[in-house]
Design an enzyme around this catalytic site. Structure first.
Site, PDB file in Angstrom:
ATOM      1  N   GLU A 136       0.761  -1.095   0.084  1.00 35.93           N
ATOM      2  CA  GLU A 136       0.138   0.070  -0.051  1.00 35.93           C
ATOM      3  C   GLU A 136       0.913   1.204  -0.059  1.00 35.93           C
ATOM      4  OE1 GLU A 136      -4.016  -1.314   2.197  1.00 35.93           O
ATOM      5  OE2 GLU A 136      -2.475  -0.819   3.528  1.00 35.93           O
TER       6      GLU A 136
HETATM    7  C1  TNX Z   1      -4.245  -4.501   4.555  1.00 46.55           C
HETATM    8  S1  TNX Z   1      -2.237  -6.725   4.391  1.00 46.55           S
HETATM    9  C2  TNX Z   1      -2.914  -4.010   5.025  1.00 46.55           C
HETATM   10  C3  TNX Z   1      -2.737  -3.781   6.652  1.00 46.55           C
HETATM   11  C4  TNX Z   1      -4.186  -3.748   7.300  1.00 46.55           C
HETATM   12  C5  TNX Z   1      -5.149  -4.668   6.904  1.00 46.55           C
HETATM   13  C6  TNX Z   1      -6.456  -4.884   7.749  1.00 46.55           C
HETATM   14  C7  TNX Z   1      -1.343  -5.576   4.376  1.00 46.55           C
HETATM   15  C8  TNX Z   1      -0.298  -5.789   3.636  1.00 46.55           C
HETATM   16  N1  TNX Z   1      -1.774  -4.261   4.574  1.00 46.55           N
HETATM   17  O1  TNX Z   1      -2.074  -2.613   6.567  1.00 46.55           O
HETATM   18  O2  TNX Z   1      -3.876  -3.738   8.858  1.00 46.55           O
HETATM   19  O3  TNX Z   1      -5.530  -4.687   5.497  1.00 46.55           O
HETATM   20  O4  TNX Z   1      -6.982  -5.856   7.242  1.00 46.55           O
END
Ligand code: TNX
Length: 527
Positions: free
Chosen positions: A333
């Site tokens: 992200e």
């Molecule tokens: C996505 S999974 C994220 C996390 C959040 C999660 C909540 C991932 C690599 N990144 O930062 O905590 O979703 O479900």
């Protein structure tokens, strides 16, 4: 109470105990014991009807002379057994008797470092492996052969009778992980250690600690004191937060190692960095520190050299404190970082990790950069998400291994169903059967068994402030992921698994562990 036997009968039983199993059933087992309900299912398990062992006050735990590994496994077992049985269970050297537990290190090397055999015969209990981890896993299986009351910390009535069985066991995958997000909400050393103890019961061998995120920075870094002291001073609920000193982190690493669990620390970058940027203005391209808990996506200043001095300090100190091969660099992200900047950043960070003698693992988005063949990609996509699948295939093409953590199967922060009072649902609901009933070797098209290092169950704590929330989301799903990682695919059936899983509940009750009594599982009535 165990009736006292006349000495002639005792001698007869000793003679029978030493005879091979084929001699017949003159040595009848006491009251029949239920078939073992083990999680994870061993690769090979055969009941020996008519044979059994009863631990009693004269039982000993025998080790070979000079075997440090056997002594560690034996002491660990003694710590589990002594409070509930009330027996002395000395760890000693001696000739095995029928009520003893004997460790040896003559186990077959073909079962690997984590493999073991466990035999419960009329001659006693024998746990055999050729390496230390195997002995430890033999102990974990043996615990599950005993009545659930063995997990209590106060003296229980017994009897401590185990039906005859021959087990030969070795894991399917090398990486059987769990992840705990201590950044969104902080969990102290004692809480992490309890979690490690719980994980070790199911032969998990990796705990990935998500140590930094927007909401908090949880590890003290020399030369950058505000990271932990300011960046760690709150959490996603605007609570007081917390952080680990380097000594405390070392304690966690050591506690984990004694349970054959490797700590994989994660510093998430270039995104998920608000806590760091709030602590140090120079980590921001505009030189202005945002407030703590600033909403929205964040990115380190990718073209600034200070960023790499910072990362070199952080990675260097983490590498020095972490005996395991892998450091996790996050990489998910990075939604405010351009594609060119992202590639530039991951390439630089890869070089830093390598310079400190470690290999990197990252969320599968790191495959968008120019990686060498060594890194591992952690796949967190869902079934059929084309972009994620393409990155997994990229990983395979360059020889990177994959750890499977599909969000719609292994994410422990997803609700079980619409009624679950806490949790997320962006990847759907993950019921207990969803978490168990999938195969990592067929989940992503084109990615097979040999492309995969193993599985990992992440527990993100964005919405979980307490450790009992963590346990409630972890149990009973984590044992399913652990079994997928350990047991051969040929043993995999939901109907068989749900019955074995149900038999774990009295153990969790004995341990005082919080868990969700899913209606999918035929739980025994609560004690
Ligand atoms: C996505 S999974 C994220 C996390 C959040 C999660 C909540 C991932 C690599 N990144 O930062 O905590 O979703 O479900």
């Amino acid at each position: 109470m165990k009736p006292r036997l006349p000495s002639l009968a005792v001698s007869l039983l000793v003679v029978l105990a030493l005879l091979p199993a084929t001699v017949g059933s003159a040595n009848a087992a006491p009251a029949s014991t239920p078939a073992p309900a083990l999680v994870p299912q061993p690769s090979s398990e055969h009941a020996l009807p008519g044979q059994s062992v009863s631990l009693d006050r004269s039982s000993r735990i025998l080790v070979p002379q000079g075997s440090h590994d056997a002594v560690s496994a034996a002491n660990y077992l003694a710590q589990v057994l002594r409070p509930s049985t009330g027996f002395a269970l000395p760890v000693t050297i001696g000739f095995p008797r029928r009520d003893d537990i004997t460790f040896d290190q003559w186990g077959a090397a073909s079962l690997g470092n984590e493999g073991y055999t466990l035999d419960v015969t009329r001659g006693g209990v024998r746990i055999s492996a050729h390496a230390s981890a195997g002995l430890f896993y033999g102990v974990q299986t043996f615990r599950q052969l005993l009545p659930a009351g063995v997990e209590k910390r106060s003296k229980q009535a017994g009897p401590w009778t185990i039906g005859g069985v021959r087990i030969s066991d070795t894991p399917r995958f090398a990486w059987r992980g769990a992840m705990l997000d201590v950044a969104r909400h902080f969990f102290d050393v004692g809480q992490v250690e309890t979690y490690l103890d719980e994980l070790s019961m199911y032969k998990i061998n990796v705990l990935h600690l998500h140590l930094s995120d927007n909401d908090g920075w949880r590890i003290d870094i020399n030369g950058w004191p505000r990271l932990a002291r300011y960046g760690g001073s709150t959490d996603a609920s605007r609570g007081p937060g917390g952080f680990y000193t380097q000594a405390q982190y070392g304690e966690i690493v050591k506690f984990a190692a004694a349970r054959h669990i490797t700590i994989v620390p994660e510093i998430d970058a270039p995104g998920h960095v608000t806590a760091a940027q709030a602590s140090y203005a120079q980590l921001n391209c505009d030189g202005v520190a945002p407030p703590l808990l600033n909403p929205g996506y964040s990115s380190l200043c990718v073209r600034s050299e200070v960023t790499y001095q910072f990362l070199d300090d952080v990675i260097g100190q983490l590498a020095a404190m972490t005996p395991g091969k892998y450091l996790h660099i996050g990489g998910d992200e990075a939604l405010t970082t351009s594609a060119a900047d992202y590639t530039y950043f991951v390439d630089r960070l890869q070089a830093i990790v390598h310079a400190h003698g470690k290999e990197l693992i990252g969320w599968h988005q790191i495959e968008a950069a120019d990686l060498t063949s060594g890194p591992v990609a952690q796949y967190w996509g869902t079934a059929g998400s084309a972009d994620d699948v393409a990155l997994a295939q990229q990983a395979k093409a360059r020889g990177n291994k994959i750890v499977m953590s599909p969000a719609d199967k292994s994410y422990l922060d997803m609700k079980y169903d619409a009624q679950t009072p806490i949790g997320q649902d962006w990847a759907g609901y993950n019921s207990v059967s969803d978490a168990y009933d999938w195969d990592p070797a067929t989940f992503v098209p084109g990615i097979g068994e040999s492309d995969i290092d193993g599985v990992e169950a992440p527990l993100w704590t964005d919405v979980f402030p307490t450790i009992s929330d963590v346990d409630y989301m972890t149990f009973p799903r984590l044992p399913g992921i652990a079994e997928i990682g350990w047991s051969p695919e040929s043993t995999h059936t939901w109907t068989g698994y749900r019955t074995r899983l149900a038999a774990q509940a009295p153990r969790w009750d004995a341990l005082g562990l919080t868990y969700y009594r899913s209606p999918e599982v035929p739980w025994p009535a609560a004690a």
